[in-house]
Scaffold this active site. Structure first.
Site, PDB file in Angstrom:
ATOM      1  N   LYS A  29      -2.294   3.536   0.968  1.00  9.37           N
ATOM      2  CA  LYS A  29      -2.108   2.785  -0.279  1.00  9.37           C
ATOM      3  C   LYS A  29      -3.151   3.284  -1.271  1.00  9.37           C
ATOM      4  CE  LYS A  29      -1.807  -2.000  -2.012  1.00  9.37           C
ATOM      5  NZ  LYS A  29      -1.874  -3.433  -1.653  1.00  9.37           N
ATOM      6  N   SER A  84       2.092  -6.449  -2.997  1.00  6.37           N
ATOM      7  CA  SER A  84       1.712  -5.295  -3.788  1.00  6.37           C
ATOM      8  C   SER A  84       1.823  -3.956  -3.066  1.00  6.37           C
ATOM      9  CB  SER A  84       0.275  -5.451  -4.285  1.00  6.37           C
ATOM     10  OG  SER A  84      -0.631  -5.424  -3.192  1.00  6.37           O
ATOM     11  N   SER A 119       0.566  -9.314   0.550  1.00  6.23           N
ATOM     12  CA  SER A 119       0.882  -7.966   0.058  1.00  6.23           C
ATOM     13  C   SER A 119       1.191  -6.922   1.124  1.00  6.23           C
ATOM     14  CB  SER A 119      -0.253  -7.446  -0.820  1.00  6.23           C
ATOM     15  OG  SER A 119      -0.201  -8.056  -2.082  1.00  6.23           O
TER      16      SER A 119
END
Lengths: 486, 95
Positions: free
Chosen positions: A78, A153, A177
């Site tokens: 990420k 997210s 997330s």
């Protein structure tokens, strides 16, 4: 079977018995990213050359017999984890050209294990969002239906694994997330106990909630990744000094006598009934495996979204004050004085959702309001946490839906922050309490994936993984691949 | 409760955020809605509840007071917007 249909455990075997090389495996995934990611936008940066160089090194280690379970296995990070020498954007214009001067501990640990980094994954700006629509680099599309969001997210992390552009990825979970996008994309995601994984080099959003974890095809793969990620780190003052077990050790245990708590608050109003049906079928599977179902209550869980939207914005407003246009990151053109430099750099560098949250947090922490908001939220947080404590006196794990609905259409909720915030209604309480939670693919509703959420007691990740693995031995939802990415 | 135009301007100033005049009504509506959502907490009595600052009630760990960082100024300043002679440059603060 194509390489990308294999799990990490299977790929690891192939690498160890030398039926494939890491260079071949890495190239296979790089080719898939090249071929398919224009449909998804899941990567911000693809690190072709670095990946192939790492793969050559990994092949040497394997030849020398020095390989670990993840040596030669491609993963992607990420874009919230700092990577020395590779751009780290956090999905923001503010960090569009930021190259971190050091590696996050998570990144460092994967490097030490010999894993290959294919690139950096798209995400909601500063991890603030539940749809990946707040990214400066554009939305990520859900591989099951590219008109839909992948969740957020960690949207890029979930979409890339779901489309098998990478065998596994990392994510972070502040209010859901990891679990919510895993649910919406039909993959496995684990948020460990707060403090289990080092936050060093993971760009901070809400420091008392943030936690990193893996997104994978299977629980077994999640165990392999968590084995590498977990552990105490002197560089993170909130990381916990506690031994890391081998998370693969208990996977095979049967579930006879396992007590599963079903909170009635997670099955009430607001839950899509088709999602509820899928979850009920998953519970029935557990019954067949010998588990005992216990009805429980989490009476304060309805307050988790309100408490979260004080705690998280308050901490974010403090954490994001570091972006001042002076030391790193975006700086506005021709500032007329220092205040203008701060205000315009921040005003131009941050997107609307980040600004909203900074303002809510600033308001909640401003003189005269602290007790009414932040202190009140911390007290409510205690009540929410106590509910779980009480529940875990009688049950081993808690189950329910990860998200009240399946993936929604892009644009559908982006104008109304409150509707968007309610996407995380079942995941946020876990973060407030600091407990570990997972999402496991459990079927489909409206032709889109549904995730079963499994919540465990503190540091009980091994049991969560065991409970998820046993389910995956008896179902095949985790093997489903979206059409068009086969 | 309801936030007005001036409230939004004040909060944006405290947060050192430049926002466009045209966006203020939108922020006022959104922030008001969020604060009303948050307001649900006031329905519960929390007088006797100890605030929870950390999920595991941990306290700050202390370490021996030894220098552990090395000087990496030049390395860190590579990505600063404007530096000169090891200093960060900002607009003139004192006339």
């Amino acid at each position: 079977m194509s390489l990308h249909n294999k799990t990490i455990r299977e790929l690891s075997e192939d690498l160890h018995n030398k039926s494939i090389s890491s260079v071949e495996l890495t190239q296979h995934y790089l080719d898939r990213i090249e071929k398919y990611d224009s449909q998804l936008n899941s990567f911000v940066t693809v690190t072709n050359d670095l990946a192939l160089e790492q793969a050559r090194q990994a092949d040497k280690l394997i030849a020398q017999g020095k390989a670990t379970a993840l040596t030669g296995i491609p993963i992607a990070q990420k874009d919230i984890f700092c990577t020395n020498g590779v751009k780290t954007t956090c999905g923001s214009k503010m960090l569009d050209n930021f190259i971190a001067p050091y590696d996050a501990t998570v990144v460092d640990k994967f490097n030490q294990a010999g894993a290959i980094m294919l690139g950096k994954l798209n995400m909601d700006e500063f991890a603030m969002g539940s749809s990946n629509e707040t990214s400066f680099y554009g939305p990520v599309n859900n591989p099951w239906n590219t008109d839909c969001v992948p969740g957020g997210s960690s949207g890029g992390s979930a979409a890339s694994v779901a489309a098998r552009l990478v065998p596994a990825s990392t994510g972070t979970d502040t209010g859901g997330s990891i679990r919510q996008p895993a649910s919406l994309c039909g993959i496995t995601g684990l948020k460990p106990t707060y403090g289990r994984v080092s936050r060093y080099g993971m760009i901070a959003f809400a420091s008392s909630l943030d936690q990193a974890g893996p997104l994978t095809q299977t629980a077994e793969d999640a165990a392999l990744l968590l084995n590498v990620m977990a552990g105490f780190d002197t560089k993170d003052s909130t990381s916990v000094e506690k031994d890391v077990p081998d998370y693969t050790a208990n996977l095979k245990q049967d579930l006879k006598g396992l007590k599963i708590g079903l909170p009635k608050e997670y099955f009430g109003e607001g839950l899509d009934s088709a999602v509820g049906d899928v979850i009920q079928q998953a519970i029935d599977t557990y019954k067949k495996l010998g588990a005992e179902i216990v009805d429980i209550e989490l009476p304060n869980s309805g307050l988790s979204v309100p408490a979260y939207y004080v705690v998280a914005p308050a901490e974010c407003s403090s954490n994001l004050s570091r972006f001042d246009g002076v030391r790193f990151g975006y700086r506005c053109d021709d500032p007329k004085d220092l205040e203008d430099l701060y205000k315009r750099s921040r005003g131009e560098g941050f997107g609307p959702e980040v600004k909203r949250r900074i303002m809510i947090g600033t308001y909640a922490l401003s003189a005269g309001y602290y007790d009414a908001y932040y202190l009140k939220a911390q007290k409510v947080r205690r009540l929410i946490s106590d509910d779980f404590k009480q529940a875990f006196e009688n049950v081993d794990v808690i189950m329910g839906p990860t998200s009240p609905s399946v993936a929604f259409k892009k644009g559908e909720r982006s104008d109304d922050p409150i509707t968007m915030y309610l996407s995380d209604i079942y995941t946020i309480a876990t973060n407030l309490a600091g407990l570990p939670g997972m999402s496991v693919p459990a079927g489909f509703a409206h032709d889109l994936p549904v995730g079963l959420q499994i919540i465990g007691n503190y540091f009980d990740e091994a049991r969560l993984l065991n409970v998820a693995h046993q389910y995956q031995l008896n179902t095949d939802w985790h093997t489903k691949l979206p059409d068009g990415f086969k | 409760m309801s936030l007005e135009r001036d409230d939004v301007k004040k909060i944006a100033h405290l947060a050192r955020l430049a926002i466009d005049e045209a966006d203020i009504p939108g922020y006022a509506t959104n922030l008001t809605n969020i604060l009303n959502l948050v307001e649900q907490m006031s329905a519960v009595d929390t007088d006797q509840v100890t605030p929870m600052a950390h999920p595991l009630d941990a306290v700050q760990r202390l370490r021996p007071d030894e220098v552990t960082e090395t000087n990496q100024r030049d390395h860190f300043q590579q990505h600063a917007p404007k530096v000169e002679d090891g200093l960060y440059l900002v607009p003139k603060v004192i006339e």
